[in-house]
Each structure stands twice: as C-alpha cells, then as structure tokens.
Design a protein around this motif. Structure first.
Motif, PDB file in Angstrom:
ATOM      1  N   GLU A 100       0.835  -1.192   0.000  1.00 29.65           N
ATOM      2  CA  GLU A 100       0.000   0.000   0.000  1.00 29.65           C
ATOM      3  C   GLU A 100       0.871   1.244   0.000  1.00 29.65           C
ATOM      4  N   ARG A 101       0.214   2.379  -0.055  1.00 25.35           N
ATOM      5  CA  ARG A 101       0.903   3.658  -0.202  1.00 25.35           C
ATOM      6  C   ARG A 101       1.844   3.933   0.975  1.00 25.35           C
ATOM      7  N   ALA A 102       2.967   4.535   0.685  1.00 27.96           N
ATOM      8  CA  ALA A 102       3.904   4.989   1.711  1.00 27.96           C
ATOM      9  C   ALA A 102       4.406   6.377   1.312  1.00 27.96           C
ATOM     10  N   VAL A 103       4.359   7.295   2.259  1.00 22.88           N
ATOM     11  CA  VAL A 103       4.764   8.678   2.008  1.00 22.88           C
ATOM     12  C   VAL A 103       5.728   9.115   3.098  1.00 22.88           C
ATOM     13  N   LYS A 104       6.785   9.794   2.695  1.00 22.42           N
ATOM     14  CA  LYS A 104       7.727  10.365   3.667  1.00 22.42           C
ATOM     15  C   LYS A 104       7.895  11.852   3.369  1.00 22.42           C
ATOM     16  N   VAL A 105       7.825  12.658   4.418  1.00 21.44           N
ATOM     17  CA  VAL A 105       8.053  14.098   4.312  1.00 21.44           C
ATOM     18  C   VAL A 105       9.153  14.465   5.299  1.00 21.44           C
ATOM     19  N   ILE A 106      10.171  15.171   4.811  1.00 16.97           N
ATOM     20  CA  ILE A 106      11.281  15.591   5.682  1.00 16.97           C
ATOM     21  C   ILE A 106      11.318  17.108   5.732  1.00 16.97           C
ATOM     22  N   LEU A 107      11.235  17.638   6.944  1.00 19.38           N
ATOM     23  CA  LEU A 107      11.341  19.084   7.149  1.00 19.38           C
ATOM     24  C   LEU A 107      12.696  19.402   7.765  1.00 19.38           C
ATOM     25  N   ARG A 108      13.315  20.438   7.243  1.00 19.46           N
ATOM     26  CA  ARG A 108      14.623  20.864   7.725  1.00 19.46           C
ATOM     27  C   ARG A 108      14.488  22.170   8.507  1.00 19.46           C
ATOM     28  N   PHE A 109      15.140  22.229   9.675  1.00 18.40           N
ATOM     29  CA  PHE A 109      15.071  23.407  10.530  1.00 18.40           C
ATOM     30  C   PHE A 109      16.474  23.901  10.869  1.00 18.40           C
ATOM     31  N   PRO A 128       0.999  10.294  11.807  1.00 18.50           N
ATOM     32  CA  PRO A 128       0.997   9.318  12.912  1.00 18.50           C
ATOM     33  C   PRO A 128       2.375   9.035  13.503  1.00 18.50           C
ATOM     34  N   GLU A 129       3.439   9.249  12.705  1.00 16.90           N
ATOM     35  CA  GLU A 129       4.789   8.964  13.209  1.00 16.90           C
ATOM     36  C   GLU A 129       5.766  10.017  12.696  1.00 16.90           C
ATOM     37  N   CYS A 130       6.534  10.552  13.614  1.00 16.36           N
ATOM     38  CA  CYS A 130       7.554  11.548  13.248  1.00 16.36           C
ATOM     39  C   CYS A 130       8.763  11.341  14.134  1.00 16.36           C
ATOM     40  N   TRP A 131       9.947  11.245  13.514  1.00 16.15           N
ATOM     41  CA  TRP A 131      11.164  11.115  14.312  1.00 16.15           C
ATOM     42  C   TRP A 131      12.117  12.253  13.967  1.00 16.15           C
ATOM     43  N   PHE A 132      13.096  12.468  14.844  1.00 11.75           N
ATOM     44  CA  PHE A 132      13.913  13.677  14.768  1.00 11.75           C
ATOM     45  C   PHE A 132      15.397  13.315  14.751  1.00 11.75           C
ATOM     46  N   ARG A 133      16.148  14.061  13.945  1.00 10.87           N
ATOM     47  CA  ARG A 133      17.575  13.821  13.802  1.00 10.87           C
ATOM     48  C   ARG A 133      18.329  15.153  13.770  1.00 10.87           C
ATOM     49  N   ASP A 134      19.489  15.171  14.435  1.00  9.22           N
ATOM     50  CA  ASP A 134      20.412  16.294  14.342  1.00  9.22           C
ATOM     51  C   ASP A 134      21.545  15.867  13.418  1.00  9.22           C
ATOM     52  N   ILE A 135      21.767  16.602  12.343  1.00  9.25           N
ATOM     53  CA  ILE A 135      22.724  16.205  11.310  1.00  9.25           C
ATOM     54  C   ILE A 135      23.814  17.264  11.178  1.00  9.25           C
ATOM     55  N   LEU A 136      25.071  16.808  11.179  1.00  5.86           N
ATOM     56  CA  LEU A 136      26.184  17.717  10.910  1.00  5.86           C
ATOM     57  C   LEU A 136      26.248  18.007   9.415  1.00  5.86           C
ATOM     58  N   VAL A 155      11.383  13.935  10.415  1.00  3.39           N
ATOM     59  CA  VAL A 155      11.086  12.953   9.380  1.00  3.39           C
ATOM     60  C   VAL A 155       9.708  12.354   9.662  1.00  3.39           C
ATOM     61  N   CYS A 156       8.776  12.581   8.753  1.00  3.68           N
ATOM     62  CA  CYS A 156       7.391  12.149   8.942  1.00  3.68           C
ATOM     63  C   CYS A 156       7.074  11.002   7.992  1.00  3.68           C
ATOM     64  N   PHE A 157       6.426   9.980   8.514  1.00  2.00           N
ATOM     65  CA  PHE A 157       6.187   8.770   7.731  1.00  2.00           C
ATOM     66  C   PHE A 157       4.734   8.337   7.858  1.00  2.00           C
ATOM     67  N   LEU A 158       4.114   8.061   6.717  1.00  2.00           N
ATOM     68  CA  LEU A 158       2.717   7.627   6.689  1.00  2.00           C
ATOM     69  C   LEU A 158       2.561   6.464   5.719  1.00  2.00           C
ATOM     70  N   THR A 159       1.687   5.535   6.052  1.00  2.00           N
ATOM     71  CA  THR A 159       1.393   4.428   5.152  1.00  2.00           C
ATOM     72  C   THR A 159      -0.114   4.189   5.089  1.00  2.00           C
ATOM     73  N   SER A 160      -0.509   3.427   4.071  1.00  2.00           N
ATOM     74  CA  SER A 160      -1.861   2.930   3.927  1.00  2.00           C
ATOM     75  C   SER A 160      -2.911   4.041   4.008  1.00  2.00           C
ATOM     76  N   LYS A 161      -3.946   3.865   4.854  1.00  2.00           N
ATOM     77  CA  LYS A 161      -5.056   4.809   4.927  1.00  2.00           C
ATOM     78  C   LYS A 161      -4.598   6.190   5.380  1.00  2.00           C
ATOM     79  N   ALA A 162      -3.646   6.231   6.312  1.00  2.00           N
ATOM     80  CA  ALA A 162      -3.140   7.522   6.785  1.00  2.00           C
ATOM     81  C   ALA A 162      -2.462   8.286   5.655  1.00  2.00           C
TER      82      ALA A 162
END
Length: 294
Positions: A100-109, A128-136, A155-162
């Motif tokens: 099923e569908r999978a979508v990822k959106v990454i926001l940079r701050f 429904p799910e978002c995780w955070f990373r500090d990147i050099l 980093v935001c991740f969604l699958t299926s109905k969401a």
C-alpha cells in the motif's frame, strides 16, 4: 536489523559503498534511468539459452541469468512483459503479498524546536509517526553554513489509509489555491505538507515552542510518495490473509534456472526492511553460483 546507521551514513552511505565496489570492478556497470520493459528467454543456436532484457528506450542486455528484484505490484502487473509468461504458481505467490501507499516528508530546521531528549512522536493526528535527527552539515553540502554546523530534521512517515488521507488533504489544499501557479506540483505538495506538519509540531510541542518559532526555524521540505513511482507502486509489503510458507518459497524459487527472484517479499525470515531485501540479493546470487546461503 535492530542496529541504527549513524546519521552521517544513512542508507545513502550504504548505496554509495556498494556503488564504489561495483565501479572498481570492470565486469560490472550501473545503468540509471534504465527501465526494464520486457524479459525474454531465448534459445540461440550458437550461444545457447539466454535472457534478453529490453528497456523502454529500446536498448537490450543479453545475459545467462537474471536476478529480478521488482516489487510484487510490478511483478503481477503488465509493467514488465515476460516471454514466455511467468508460471501461474509464481504469479499466485506474488498475489498473496500486498503493498500500500507509503509517504515520507522531511522538514529541515535551522534550530531544534523539539526537546533534545525526544526521538520519536506517535500520535493520532495527521502525521501518525515523526522522528527527529540532528545532522552535521559540511560546507560542501550547504555552502551557506559552516563546517560542523548542525541542521535539524523532522522525518514524517505515513502508510496505507493515513497516507491516502494525508495526500487527499494536500491535494484539496492545492486545489483551493490560485490555479495560475508556475511552481511545480511536487514542490507545491511539499510546501502544503510542511504547513500541516508545522502546525502539528507546534501543537505537540506547545510547551517548548510557539507556531511563530517553528516558522522562523523552518528552512525547507521534501515529499516522496512511493506509490506514484511506476517501478515501485507502494511502500512496505504485507502478507495477505491465507498466505502460506509455500507462497514465500514460490516467490523466491527460480524459473528455468535462468530467472532468479529477490526483494524483501521473498525473504523467509523477515520483511519490511532494507536489510531483508539485501539478504535476498545475496541468496539469489549464491543460488546462481551454487553456494548455499546461510
């Protein structure tokens, strides 16, 4: 597996390492934007049995054996023409796997807007799910920043109905905007997604930041929807009700000792990870070489 890659490596680092090995081997070459359209088993009086792979631009590759890693929806569709057609037992096995569908959106701050000890947020909101990373970031990667300077990713991740509901909401927002826009649709989608996510982050972290602070720290966003890629057509696979061990074995089984199959769906021990997919590549390669893979 359960081990995490260092943020400075990521999956891109894995791909780069594998590519470097291929580039160092004169027997190997990588063809980008080369979409396989037809796979034909051929009997040649002089050269014996061969596999002919034809691309959408008319180019051909002739091989003794081929490893096919296309996702289940591509195997069961007419995206690739097999000559002769794949056996029914092979198609039946692949039809027992869904994607099923999978979508990822990454926001940079430019600044961390979430508490330092927060790694992941699970919610019943739009994302429904978002995780955070500090990147050099190095100056080569971003000329406007100093070497060793941190950038912050949500980093935001969604699958299926969401994922379906989220993309429907984005498209509804875009449709309500002025129609005379010169901005490409993918960028408009990414910006619309970013607005939704910024609102959600401000709501979730209301005790540590305001909506205005979220906006000031925001730099850019990207959105990727795997279901819209014709050679992928979905995100993670899942076993359908009624699937048996025999179906997994049939997905992994070769055809005429010439067509070999790999990909996460053919892994007997795990699925839904890049590692699982890579293991099946090793298994298929070793099958061709006649080596038992453990």
């Amino acid at each position: 597996g359960d081990a995490r890659l260092h943020p400075r490596i990521g999956m891109a680092g894995v791909i780069d390492a594998l590519r470097d090995k291929v580039d160092c081997d004169d027997r190997c070459s990588i063809h980008l934007n080369w979409t396989a359209e037809r796979i034909q088993l051929s009997d040649d009086a002089d050269d014996g049995r061969k596999v002919i792979i034809s691309s959408s631009n008319g180019e051909k590759i002739v091989a003794d054996k081929v490893i096919i890693t296309a996702p289940p929806p591509v195997i069961t569709s007419e995206k690739i023409t097999f000559v002769p057609p794949l056996p029914q037992w092979k198609l039946n096995a692949y039809k027992m796997v869904g994607m099923e569908r999978a979508v990822k959106v990454i926001l940079r701050f430019s600044a961390r807007i979430w508490p330092e000890d927060v790694q992941t947020v699970i919610s019943d909101l739009d994302i429904p799910e978002c995780w955070f990373r500090d990147i050099l970031v190095s100056r080569d990667e971003d000329p406007g920043r100093e070497n060793g300077e941190l950038t912050y990713l949500a980093v935001c991740f969604l699958t299926s109905k969401a994922a379906n509901a989220f993309m429907d909401k984005i498209d509804s927002i875009i449709k309500s905007e002025a129609k005379c826009s010169n901005v490409p649709l993918d960028k408009r989608r990414a910006e619309a997604a970013a607005e939704i996510i910024k609102d959600q982050l401000a709501r979730v972290f209301s005790k540590s930041c305001t909506r205005e602070e979220v906006e000031r720290a925001y730099v850019s966003s990207i959105l990727y929807d795997w279901s819209e890629v014709e050679t992928i057509r979905g995100g993670y696979m899942y076993p359908k009700v009624g699937i048996q061990r025999s179906h997994f074995l049939d997905m992994a089984r070769s055809v005429d000792d010439m067509l070999y199959f790999a990909g996460e769906a053919t892994n007997m021990g795990a699925c839904c990870t890049v590692q699982a997919a890579m293991e099946t590549g090793l298994r298929a390669a070793n099958d061709i070489l006649g080596i038992s893979y453990q």
